[in-house]
Design a protein around this motif. Structure first.
Motif, mmCIF file in Angstrom:
data_model
loop_
_atom_site.group_PDB
_atom_site.id
_atom_site.type_symbol
_atom_site.label_atom_id
_atom_site.label_comp_id
_atom_site.label_asym_id
_atom_site.label_seq_id
_atom_site.Cartn_x
_atom_site.Cartn_y
_atom_site.Cartn_z
ATOM 1 N N SER A 174 10.632 69.826 -35.566
ATOM 2 C CA SER A 174 10.230 71.143 -35.128
ATOM 3 C C SER A 174 11.196 71.721 -34.230
ATOM 4 O O SER A 174 11.504 72.753 -34.157
ATOM 5 C CB SER A 174 8.782 70.882 -34.686
ATOM 6 N N GLY A 178 13.452 74.904 -34.627
ATOM 7 C CA GLY A 178 13.128 76.405 -33.301
ATOM 8 C C GLY A 178 14.845 76.523 -33.089
ATOM 9 O O GLY A 178 15.160 77.547 -32.883
ATOM 10 N N LEU A 191 9.950 77.990 -39.200
ATOM 11 C CA LEU A 191 9.324 77.017 -37.963
ATOM 12 C C LEU A 191 7.913 77.271 -38.564
ATOM 13 O O LEU A 191 7.100 76.278 -38.607
ATOM 14 C CB LEU A 191 9.729 77.463 -36.610
ATOM 15 N N GLY A 214 8.372 73.104 -31.017
ATOM 16 C CA GLY A 214 9.035 74.237 -31.781
ATOM 17 C C GLY A 214 8.972 75.407 -30.801
ATOM 18 O O GLY A 214 10.015 76.055 -30.574
ATOM 19 N N THR A 217 11.214 75.245 -27.667
ATOM 20 C CA THR A 217 12.467 75.475 -28.079
ATOM 21 C C THR A 217 12.875 77.094 -28.044
ATOM 22 O O THR A 217 14.125 77.419 -27.685
ATOM 23 C CB THR A 217 12.771 74.645 -29.467
ATOM 24 N N VAL A 218 12.088 77.774 -28.978
ATOM 25 C CA VAL A 218 12.123 79.211 -29.014
ATOM 26 C C VAL A 218 12.102 79.904 -27.706
ATOM 27 O O VAL A 218 13.005 80.569 -27.393
ATOM 28 C CB VAL A 218 11.424 79.648 -30.149
#
Length: 275
Positions: A174, A178, A191, A214, A217-218
Motif C-alpha cells: 500500500s 501511494g 491505491l 497508503g 504516504t499520499v
C-alpha cells in the motif's frame, strides 16, 4: 522406494529447467535493454525528467516553484532520476543504467508473483512474455516514469497477491501504491483498487493497516508541496465546480491546443493502451 525417488528427481529436474528458462528470459530482456539503452536517441520527456530532477535535487529550483520548470507529473517522477544522478553522476548514461536496474527488479517481482500463483513454469512463461516484447523493452529503456511505474506496480503485486501474506508485505504494497500516485497521478485508482483487494483477500486487520499506510504516504507527499501541488489536479477537476482552485489553473491564453481526435482515433488509442 526407487519409484518415488525417480519421480522426485524428475520433479526436481523439471523445476530446475523452469528456473533456467526464467533466467534465460531475464538474460534476453537485459541484452535487449542494454542495446536499446545505448542505441536510442533521447527525447524531450526523458530530458525533462533527468534535467529537472537534477535541478530539484541540487536546490536550483524546487518542485512547483513559481516561474520554475513546468511539472506535469508529481514530484517523484523527477526526483528519482535526480537523486540517481546525484549519487552516480549527472547525464543520460546514468539514467539509462538506471532503467536496466529497474527492469531487472521488475522481472524479479513478476517472477515471484507468477511463481506464487501458478508455479515455476508459469513464472518462467511470465518472464518470457516480457522478454519477447521488444516494443515494451524499448519504452522501458528510456529514463522516464514508465519504467519506474512498471517496476513499482510489479512489486505491489509481488507483495500482496496470494493467500496469507505477511502483514508487513501488505502494508509495504500500500505504501508503494501511494508512491505510485506521487509518481504519476493518472494512476490514482491503483491505491483504492488495491485496498479493496486487501480487505477482500487478507481481512479487516490487514485492510485497515494498508489503508492507514497508503493514505499516510499520499498525505505526507502532498503536505511537502502544499498547496502548489494542486496544479497537477486542476486539469482533472471541472472549473465550474471548483472555483476555489482557479489560482492553481494553468492560463490558456496564448496556448496551442491539440485538435480533438475523432471517436475512432480515441477507440484505437484506448485499445492500444489496454493491450
Amino acid at each position: 522406494m526407487s519409484k518415488w525417488g525417480s519421480r522426485l528427481r524428475s520433479s526436481l529436474t523439471r523445476a530446475r529447467i523452469a528456473d533456467l528458462l526464467a533466467v534465460l528470459a531475464g538474460g534476453v530482456y537485459v541484452i535487449q535493454n542494454v542495446v536499446y539503452a545505448f542505441a536510442q536517441m533521447s527525447e524531450v520527456d526523458e530530458g525533462a525528467y533527468l534535467y529537472q530532477g537534477y535541478l530539484f535535487v541540487k536546490g536550483v529550483y524546487h518542485p512547483f516553484q513559481a516561474n520554475g520548470p513546468w511539472m506535469y507529473n508529481p514530484p517523484l517522477s523527477y526526483l528519482f532520476w535526480g537523486y540517481l544522478q546525484e549519487w552516480f553522476g549527472p547525464g543520460l548514461r546514468t539514467g539509462r543504467y538506471g532503467t536496466i536496474f529497474l527492469g531487472i527488479l521488475m522481472l524479479l517481482a513478476i517472477w515471484i508473483a507468477a511463481r506464487r500463483l501458478g508455479g515455476k513454469w508459469c513464472a518462467a512463461a511470465a518472464v518470457w512474455a516480457v522478454a519477447i516484447n521488444p516494443a515494451l523493452i524499448k519504452l522501458y529503456s528510456m529514463a522516464e516514469s514508465q519504467v519506474l511505474i512498471a517496476c513499482m506496480l510489479a512489486w505491489v503485486l509481488a507483495l500482496v497477491l496470494g493467500e496469507k501474506r505477511p502483514l508487513w508485505q501488505v502494508a509495504a504494497s500500500s505504501i508503494l501504491a501511494g508512491l505510485i500516485l506521487m509518481t504519476r497521478h493518472n494512476l490514482a485508482p491503483v491505491l483504492p483498487i488495491l485496498l479493496v483487494y486487501i480487505f477482500w483477500q487478507h481481512g479487516n486487520k490487514a485492510g485497515w493497516w494498508a489503508l492507514a499506510c497508503g493514505v499516510l504516504t499520499v498525505a505526507v507527499g502532498h503536505a511537502l508541496y502544499w498547496p502548489d501541488i494542486l496544479v497537477i489536479w486542476t486539469p482533472w477537476l471541472p472549473a465550474k465546480l471548483t472555483p476555489f482552485l482557479d489560482a492553481f489553473r494553468t492560463p490558456q491564453e496564448g496556448s496551442v491546443l491539440l485538435i480533438p481526435s475523432g471517436l475512432l482515433d480515441r477507440v484505437l488509442a484506448f485499445t492500444a493502451g489496454f493491450r
